[in-house]
Motif scaffolding. Structure first.
Motif, mmCIF file in Angstrom:
data_model
loop_
_atom_site.group_PDB
_atom_site.id
_atom_site.type_symbol
_atom_site.label_atom_id
_atom_site.label_comp_id
_atom_site.label_asym_id
_atom_site.label_seq_id
_atom_site.Cartn_x
_atom_site.Cartn_y
_atom_site.Cartn_z
ATOM 1 N N GLY A 216 40.206 -8.650 -79.478
ATOM 2 C CA GLY A 216 39.414 -7.976 -78.458
ATOM 3 C C GLY A 216 37.920 -8.195 -78.588
ATOM 4 N N THR A 217 37.508 -9.142 -79.428
ATOM 5 C CA THR A 217 36.087 -9.437 -79.620
ATOM 6 C C THR A 217 35.685 -10.651 -78.791
ATOM 7 N N VAL A 218 34.379 -10.761 -78.528
ATOM 8 C CA VAL A 218 33.874 -11.877 -77.745
ATOM 9 C C VAL A 218 33.601 -13.057 -78.663
ATOM 10 N N HIS A 219 34.102 -14.219 -78.270
ATOM 11 C CA HIS A 219 33.896 -15.455 -79.014
ATOM 12 C C HIS A 219 33.068 -16.426 -78.169
ATOM 13 N N GLU A 220 32.373 -17.313 -78.858
ATOM 14 C CA GLU A 220 31.639 -18.381 -78.208
ATOM 15 C C GLU A 220 32.283 -19.688 -78.643
ATOM 16 N N GLY A 221 32.912 -20.374 -77.699
ATOM 17 C CA GLY A 221 33.693 -21.564 -78.026
ATOM 18 C C GLY A 221 33.023 -22.853 -77.606
ATOM 19 N N TYR A 222 32.904 -23.777 -78.538
ATOM 20 C CA TYR A 222 32.355 -25.114 -78.284
ATOM 21 C C TYR A 222 33.507 -26.107 -78.338
ATOM 22 N N MET A 223 33.576 -27.008 -77.357
ATOM 23 C CA MET A 223 34.650 -27.999 -77.345
ATOM 24 C C MET A 223 34.096 -29.412 -77.271
ATOM 25 N N PHE A 224 34.761 -30.313 -78.011
ATOM 26 C CA PHE A 224 34.392 -31.722 -78.071
ATOM 27 C C PHE A 224 35.610 -32.576 -77.733
ATOM 28 N N PRO A 225 35.400 -33.781 -77.206
ATOM 29 C CA PRO A 225 36.514 -34.729 -77.096
ATOM 30 C C PRO A 225 36.645 -35.511 -78.398
ATOM 31 N N LEU A 226 37.860 -35.824 -78.782
ATOM 32 C CA LEU A 226 38.078 -36.632 -79.982
ATOM 33 C C LEU A 226 39.050 -37.756 -79.654
ATOM 34 N N LEU A 227 38.551 -38.987 -79.649
ATOM 35 C CA LEU A 227 39.399 -40.155 -79.401
ATOM 36 C C LEU A 227 40.194 -40.441 -80.674
ATOM 37 N N VAL A 228 41.493 -40.228 -80.631
ATOM 38 C CA VAL A 228 42.336 -40.293 -81.834
ATOM 39 C C VAL A 228 42.466 -41.733 -82.323
ATOM 40 N N GLN A 229 42.204 -41.905 -83.610
ATOM 41 C CA GLN A 229 42.346 -43.210 -84.253
ATOM 42 C C GLN A 229 43.466 -43.213 -85.288
ATOM 43 N N GLN A 230 43.829 -42.029 -85.774
ATOM 44 C CA GLN A 230 44.899 -41.936 -86.776
ATOM 45 C C GLN A 230 45.638 -40.618 -86.621
ATOM 46 N N GLN A 231 46.957 -40.680 -86.599
ATOM 47 C CA GLN A 231 47.802 -39.497 -86.547
ATOM 48 C C GLN A 231 48.563 -39.405 -87.863
ATOM 49 N N LEU A 232 48.321 -38.329 -88.587
ATOM 50 C CA LEU A 232 48.888 -38.175 -89.925
ATOM 51 C C LEU A 232 50.302 -37.614 -89.874
ATOM 52 N N ASP A 233 51.107 -38.003 -90.850
ATOM 53 C CA ASP A 233 52.462 -37.453 -90.974
ATOM 54 C C ASP A 233 52.447 -36.110 -91.693
ATOM 55 N N LEU A 234 51.459 -35.922 -92.555
ATOM 56 C CA LEU A 234 51.306 -34.661 -93.288
ATOM 57 C C LEU A 234 49.941 -34.084 -92.972
ATOM 58 N N TRP A 235 49.898 -32.797 -92.643
ATOM 59 C CA TRP A 235 48.617 -32.139 -92.386
ATOM 60 C C TRP A 235 48.771 -30.648 -92.734
ATOM 61 N N PRO A 236 47.654 -29.943 -92.929
ATOM 62 C CA PRO A 236 47.710 -28.584 -93.487
ATOM 63 C C PRO A 236 48.601 -27.596 -92.745
ATOM 64 N N GLU A 237 48.600 -27.602 -91.414
ATOM 65 C CA GLU A 237 49.332 -26.573 -90.674
ATOM 66 C C GLU A 237 50.591 -27.106 -89.995
ATOM 67 N N GLN A 238 51.169 -28.139 -90.561
ATOM 68 C CA GLN A 238 52.347 -28.739 -89.929
ATOM 69 C C GLN A 238 53.548 -27.791 -89.905
ATOM 70 N N SER A 239 53.620 -26.868 -90.863
ATOM 71 C CA SER A 239 54.748 -25.934 -90.882
ATOM 72 C C SER A 239 54.551 -24.771 -89.915
ATOM 73 N N ALA A 240 53.308 -24.567 -89.451
ATOM 74 C CA ALA A 240 53.012 -23.430 -88.582
ATOM 75 C C ALA A 240 52.874 -23.831 -87.118
ATOM 76 N N ARG A 241 52.705 -25.119 -86.851
ATOM 77 C CA ARG A 241 52.440 -25.563 -85.483
ATOM 78 C C ARG A 241 53.269 -26.792 -85.105
ATOM 79 N N LYS A 242 53.530 -26.908 -83.825
ATOM 80 C CA LYS A 242 54.102 -28.122 -83.264
ATOM 81 C C LYS A 242 52.993 -28.825 -82.485
ATOM 82 N N ARG A 243 53.069 -30.140 -82.409
ATOM 83 C CA ARG A 243 52.089 -30.888 -81.629
ATOM 84 C C ARG A 243 52.825 -31.788 -80.641
#
Length: 202
Positions: free
Chosen positions: A134-161
């Motif tokens: 319920g708090t106000v956030h200020e969000g900044y967004m950038f584009p990222l041109l993907v050069q590498q997609q990793l098989d292992l990453w920190p939140e792989q067990s918590a998220r699907k992509r």
């Protein structure tokens, strides 16, 4: 015990930075290949501006050739599931006081989506209310041109992509401000001469 652990850590770092190939010769690997598998946690380093929590994220994207014509390319974006499993969104998280905004954007994208790439200029800044706190956030967004997609990453067990077309991402993304950031990315791709500006659709 301390010496034993230190030697183990040193061995791990050495083996991570060098791969043994070609008859026993050690060949250095790219430093970027050594990725922490632990996300930053806690908010003790979090940035605030006039009471607003500052968050930063990316829209990871790539160009994929369509089956209809080898000369045409289609813009695809990478979305991830929220940790609570309700809807899809783009990777984002807290901007911390010991990092630049660009480093924070790349870190959050690596932690949550497991991709590395070239960061473009900022797509915009949005203020929004957090659904969970319920708090106000200020969000900044950038584009990222993907050069590498990793098989292992920190939140792989918590998220699907999932890679999606722009149309699919418009439907799937649960946050209005992120959909607006997506439209700014699309406009920028349509008007590349404005790539250095915060392009906004009208």
């Amino acid at each position: 015990m301390g010496l034993f652990l230190s030697r183990n850590i040193a061995d791990f770092v050495f083996s991570s930075l060098f791969s043994k190939k070609n008859g026993g010769n050690f060949i250095p690997m790219q430093i970027e290949d050594v990725v922490s598998l632990v996300s930053r946690t806690g908010r003790h380093m979090q940035r605030y501006d006039k009471g607003c929590r500052q968050v930063v994220g990316c829209i990871p994207y790539r160009f994929r050739k369509t089956e209809q014509s080898s000369s045409l390319e289609e813009l695809e974006v990478l979305v991830i599931s929220s940790q609570k499993g309700q809807g899809m969104l783009f990777p984002k998280g807290g901007w911390e006081i010991d990092e630049s905004i660009e480093d924070a954007a790349k870190r959050e994208t690596l932690e949550e989506a497991g991709v590395i790439g070239h960061l473009g200029s900022k797509l915009g800044v949005w203020r929004y209310k957090s659904k969970s706190h319920g708090t106000v956030h200020e969000g900044y967004m950038f584009p990222l041109l993907v050069q590498q997609q990793l098989d292992l990453w920190p939140e792989q067990s918590a998220r699907k992509r999932q890679w999606m077309s722009v149309a699919e991402a418009r439907e799937a993304c649960q946050n209005v401000w992120m959909r607006e950031a997506l439209e700014n990315l699309v406009c920028r791709q349509m008007h590349p001469q404005q790539a250095g500006e915060e392009t906004k659709c009208t």
